[in-house]
Design an enzyme around this catalytic site. Sequence first.
Site, PDB file in Angstrom:
ATOM      1  N   LYS A 279      42.967  28.306  28.524  1.00  0.00           N
ATOM      2  CA  LYS A 279      41.513  28.261  28.411  1.00  0.00           C
ATOM      3  C   LYS A 279      41.110  27.277  27.328  1.00  0.00           C
ATOM      4  CE  LYS A 279      40.425  33.055  29.691  1.00  0.00           C
ATOM      5  NZ  LYS A 279      39.599  32.749  30.874  1.00  0.00           N
ATOM      6  N   ARG A 353      43.876  40.089  38.310  1.00  0.00           N
ATOM      7  CA  ARG A 353      44.202  40.580  39.652  1.00  0.00           C
ATOM      8  C   ARG A 353      45.720  40.778  39.809  1.00  0.00           C
ATOM      9  NH1 ARG A 353      41.255  35.382  42.106  1.00  0.00           N
ATOM     10  NH2 ARG A 353      40.158  35.631  40.127  1.00  0.00           N
TER      11      ARG A 353
HETATM   12  N1  BES Z   1      39.292  37.418  31.744  1.00  0.00           N
HETATM   13  C1  BES Z   1      38.871  36.334  32.550  1.00  0.00           C
HETATM   14  C2  BES Z   1      37.453  36.522  33.096  1.00  0.00           C
HETATM   15  C3  BES Z   1      36.367  36.401  32.059  1.00  0.00           C
HETATM   16  C4  BES Z   1      35.833  35.179  31.748  1.00  0.00           C
HETATM   17  C5  BES Z   1      35.880  37.522  31.470  1.00  0.00           C
HETATM   18  C6  BES Z   1      34.835  35.078  30.812  1.00  0.00           C
HETATM   19  C7  BES Z   1      34.878  37.429  30.543  1.00  0.00           C
HETATM   20  C8  BES Z   1      34.342  36.208  30.214  1.00  0.00           C
HETATM   21  C9  BES Z   1      39.804  36.182  33.745  1.00  0.00           C
HETATM   22  O1  BES Z   1      41.116  36.479  33.494  1.00  0.00           O
HETATM   23  C10 BES Z   1      39.748  34.750  34.111  1.00  0.00           C
HETATM   24  O2  BES Z   1      40.169  33.950  33.345  1.00  0.00           O
HETATM   25  N2  BES Z   1      39.217  34.462  35.303  1.00  0.00           N
HETATM   26  C11 BES Z   1      39.074  33.132  35.746  1.00  0.00           C
HETATM   27  C12 BES Z   1      39.450  33.112  37.217  1.00  0.00           C
HETATM   28  C13 BES Z   1      39.629  31.727  37.766  1.00  0.00           C
HETATM   29  C14 BES Z   1      40.843  31.064  37.149  1.00  0.00           C
HETATM   30  C15 BES Z   1      39.785  31.843  39.258  1.00  0.00           C
HETATM   31  C16 BES Z   1      37.631  32.703  35.542  1.00  0.00           C
HETATM   32  O3  BES Z   1      36.735  33.518  35.720  1.00  0.00           O
HETATM   33  O4  BES Z   1      37.420  31.566  35.177  1.00  0.00           O
HETATM   34 MN    MN Z   2      42.199  34.869  32.700  1.00  0.00          MN
END
Ligand code: BES
Ligand code: MN
Length: 497
Positions: A279, A353
């Site tokens: 990230k 997931r």
């Molecule tokens: N934990 C994150 C989702 C999230 C993002 C929660 C911002 C709270 C605030 C999750 O694991 C994630 O990173 N999801 C990705 C999915 C994508 C790679 C398909 C996302 O939402 O960007």
């Molecule tokens: Mn994630």
Amino acid sequence: MEFNVKHGAAETIKTGCLVVSINEARTLTGTAAHLDGICGGQISAAVKRGDITGKPGQTLMLFALPGISAERVLLIGSGKKPALGDRDYRKLLQKTVATLKDGGATDAVLTFSELSVQGRDLYARTRLAVETIRENLYQFDQFKSKKADKPRLKKCALWSADKADAAALKQAIAHGQAISDGTDLTRDLGNLPGNVCTPTYLAKEAKALAKQFKGTEVEVLEEKDMKALGMGSLLSVSAGSAEPAKLIRLSYQGTDASAQPHVLVGKGITFDTGGISLKPGSGMDEMKYDMCGAATVLGVFKAVVSLQLPINLTILVASAENMPSGTATKPGDIVTSMSGQTIEILNTDAEGRLVLCDALTYAERFKPASVVDIATLTGACIVALGSHTTGVLGNDDVLVDQLLNAGKQADDRGWQLPLFDEYQEQLDSPFADIANIGGPKAGTITAACFLSRFTKAYPWAHLDIAGTAWISGGKDKGATGRPVPLLTQYLLNQVQG
Ligand code: BES
Ligand code: MN
Ligand code: ZN
């Protein structure tokens, strides 16, 4: 905070502070009018002088009114509307707490039972009051050398003139306190930093809960146990971390052993760096809250068990830390889940997931009445619904409706997103049974589509709490404890309905 019930004539109540609402109509009504008659018109005089007009959130503290036993009377404006909405009602309570917190009284008596709130009976109004007061008294200063001052206010009584109201008030207090205790636990866990709140820490927390309450049982699956069960998907997430993954189960038997349990599954990523699909750095600290699904199911468990509800409840916490390293899972890696389905991991940041799917397969063995998973699963959910509303999806419309209704009742709302078959194709992989991402469109839905491949054996719903579990940035940053009220209400309804 201790809550209790008071009856009788308002002027005879001995308390540090009697809290009375006054509306914006020129003439006083209810308790305000009654007290005004007793104290020789001092309240109406204050209104006439313009010290208070009844506008929402206005306050005026009066001292030593003749004929009135309370040391202080706090007047609080309730506005013009004959019946308040939930939001206005909560704001009024918030203002009351803020005033009492800084004031001198160590106890208070609230006469808000006389307020009308749209669609809310006395029980619901009272419970909402208890929860809102507790919510506004919450403090998290474990890591501060200088602790915040403890509020002088220690006791709060909820008043109603009519003794016949006692049962409803008492039940509302019991339920409100239990929900708030659960919510506080969820907030504490969500606010803890990732170096403290690890999967191992969550397992300890679960063991402590099991020790505290009778009728409960705890089981912690270690990585070797998960390997033996074939949980290749869950283990792919912890592969890059020095912290071992844990799959935690807490069960509570509140009724016949033969009654099918309600199962709640929480996403417990104690820190989500994104893994190799790293990230961006800014705001990454907030990814310590990626275990709020886990914190929620622990909070709900605490609430249900402390109320000793006559249901059977099993919670599962799928916990891991998502880190990049030489042993981390890479984009393109293919893993085999406990269900036997193979998964092409195209993005290691879609890890929620991956831990949930194995926990959802594991849930089958408990022959659940229903399974609800709770997860900070997608940023897309924040784009779609913001931070006010939990995303709700599922394979069973009855279950989904039960959750939506419970959210309305508990003022902790969700909104359904579709899980139409058309979206499933976005998860097609040329190399494996399924890919772990579905492209830029409808990210919350495709994440739920992924989970739906593992939940065919039972009625299932998914709550995406990426928006509602946490307040981002700013001075109010932190865990909200949502959706503990929604889920506890859902389980209360399983008893009553
Ligand atoms: N934990 C994150 C989702 C999230 C993002 C929660 C911002 C709270 C605030 C999750 O694991 C994630 O990173 N999801 C990705 C999915 C994508 C790679 C398909 C996302 O939402 O960007
Ligand atoms: Mn994630
Ligand atoms: Zn995550």
